[in-house]
Motif scaffolding. Structure first.
Motif, PDB file in Angstrom:
ATOM      1  N   ASP A 190       0.867  -1.173   0.000  1.00 50.59           N
ATOM      2  CA  ASP A 190       0.000   0.000   0.000  1.00 50.59           C
ATOM      3  C   ASP A 190       0.906   1.225   0.000  1.00 50.59           C
ATOM      4  OD1 ASP A 190      -2.081   1.754   0.182  1.00 50.59           O
ATOM      5  OD2 ASP A 190      -2.691   1.184   2.204  1.00 50.59           O
ATOM      6  N   GLY A 191       0.817   2.022  -1.069  1.00 50.27           N
ATOM      7  CA  GLY A 191       1.669   3.198  -1.199  1.00 50.27           C
ATOM      8  C   GLY A 191       0.853   4.450  -1.421  1.00 50.27           C
ATOM      9  N   PRO A 192       1.515   5.568  -1.610  1.00 53.99           N
ATOM     10  CA  PRO A 192       0.833   6.846  -1.803  1.00 53.99           C
ATOM     11  C   PRO A 192      -0.114   6.866  -3.003  1.00 53.99           C
ATOM     12  CG  PRO A 192       3.190   7.183  -1.463  1.00 53.99           C
ATOM     13  CD  PRO A 192       2.965   5.706  -1.586  1.00 53.99           C
ATOM     14  N   THR A 193       0.152   6.026  -4.006  1.00 51.08           N
ATOM     15  CA  THR A 193      -0.707   6.011  -5.195  1.00 51.08           C
ATOM     16  C   THR A 193      -1.706   4.863  -5.187  1.00 51.08           C
ATOM     17  OG1 THR A 193       0.912   4.699  -6.428  1.00 51.08           O
ATOM     18  CG2 THR A 193       1.070   7.110  -6.615  1.00 51.08           C
ATOM     19  N   GLY A 194      -1.755   4.117  -4.088  1.00 44.64           N
ATOM     20  CA  GLY A 194      -2.689   2.999  -3.990  1.00 44.64           C
ATOM     21  C   GLY A 194      -1.971   1.681  -3.727  1.00 44.64           C
ATOM     22  N   VAL A 195      -2.706   0.607  -3.877  1.00 41.16           N
ATOM     23  CA  VAL A 195      -2.171  -0.728  -3.608  1.00 41.16           C
ATOM     24  C   VAL A 195      -1.537  -1.299  -4.876  1.00 41.16           C
ATOM     25  CG1 VAL A 195      -2.748  -3.085  -2.899  1.00 41.16           C
ATOM     26  CG2 VAL A 195      -3.869  -1.142  -1.795  1.00 41.16           C
ATOM     27  N   VAL A 196      -0.345  -1.844  -4.714  1.00 38.76           N
ATOM     28  CA  VAL A 196       0.375  -2.471  -5.815  1.00 38.76           C
ATOM     29  C   VAL A 196       0.660  -3.912  -5.419  1.00 38.76           C
ATOM     30  CG1 VAL A 196       2.496  -2.429  -7.197  1.00 38.76           C
ATOM     31  CG2 VAL A 196       1.483  -0.287  -6.427  1.00 38.76           C
ATOM     32  N   GLU A 197       0.370  -4.850  -6.321  1.00 38.06           N
ATOM     33  CA  GLU A 197       0.700  -6.248  -6.068  1.00 38.06           C
ATOM     34  C   GLU A 197       1.959  -6.575  -6.864  1.00 38.06           C
ATOM     35  OE1 GLU A 197      -2.417  -9.073  -6.221  1.00 38.06           O
ATOM     36  OE2 GLU A 197      -3.651  -7.911  -4.826  1.00 38.06           O
ATOM     37  N   VAL A 198       2.981  -7.036  -6.143  1.00 38.34           N
ATOM     38  CA  VAL A 198       4.279  -7.307  -6.741  1.00 38.34           C
ATOM     39  C   VAL A 198       4.536  -8.804  -6.746  1.00 38.34           C
ATOM     40  CG1 VAL A 198       6.764  -6.882  -6.547  1.00 38.34           C
ATOM     41  CG2 VAL A 198       5.138  -5.080  -5.907  1.00 38.34           C
TER      42      VAL A 198
END
Length: 171
Positions: free
Chosen positions: A93-101
């Motif tokens: 969860d980052g400043p631009t939203g959730v990213v799945e890596v």
């Protein structure tokens, strides 16, 4: 259905000369063994025993990057196994939203331990532990009087762990 798991043990599988991390169902007795490489095994055992190095290793760097970029590791999910290869995703969860890596389970576990993030696995991948085996027996610890281990000491420690302490598993 996904089930939360914790790292229960780490050892060397003498049959394959590979390291294996044993994930155990949180509050349960089912387990998931995952065969991993030596650097990841060393990283996991270092974190579990709070061994600090003078310079950051790769998983420490990943932790610093996630935090430095304003992110939070929400969870790690072991997603599937295909042809004896395990797959995982890190949900950040980052400043631009959730990213799945997409990531290897071993790296994901090492990073999750550093960021106190929960680890999940599909219930279908978990294996029941025999009643005569104690799921808590054999949890490892490293004697780190000065909180410093050389790479050789850590390797020797990992090589002396016995896979038969974990029961019978196959990748």
């Amino acid at each position: 259905m996904m089930v939360e798991v914790t790292v229960a043990r780490l050892g060397l599988d003498s049959a394959t000369n590979s390291y294996v991390v044993i994930l155990r169902e949180k509050g349960g007795r089912r387990v998931l063994p995952i065969w991993i490489g030596q650097p990841e095994a060393e990283s996991i055992v270092m974190q579990m025993n709070q061994v600090k190095r003078e310079r950051p290793i790769t998983h420490d760097l990943c932790k610093s990057l996630i935090i430095g970029l304003g992110g939070t590791l929400r969870r790690v999910s072991i997603t599937r196994v295909q042809k004896s290869t395990y797959y995982a995703e890190m949900q950040i969860d980052g400043p631009t939203g959730v990213v799945e890596v997409d990531a290897r389970p071993s790296d994901s576990i090492a990073i999750a331990l550093r960021l106190d993030a929960p680890i999940f696995a599909p219930a279908a991948l978990l294996t029941a532990v025999d009643n005569d085996q104690d799921a808590d027996e054999g949890d490892f610890s490293v004697d780190t009087a000065d909180s410093e281990l050389t790479a050789e000491q850590l390797k020797a420690y990992l090589e002396n762990l016995r896979p038969e302490d974990f029961g019978k598993f196959s990748p």
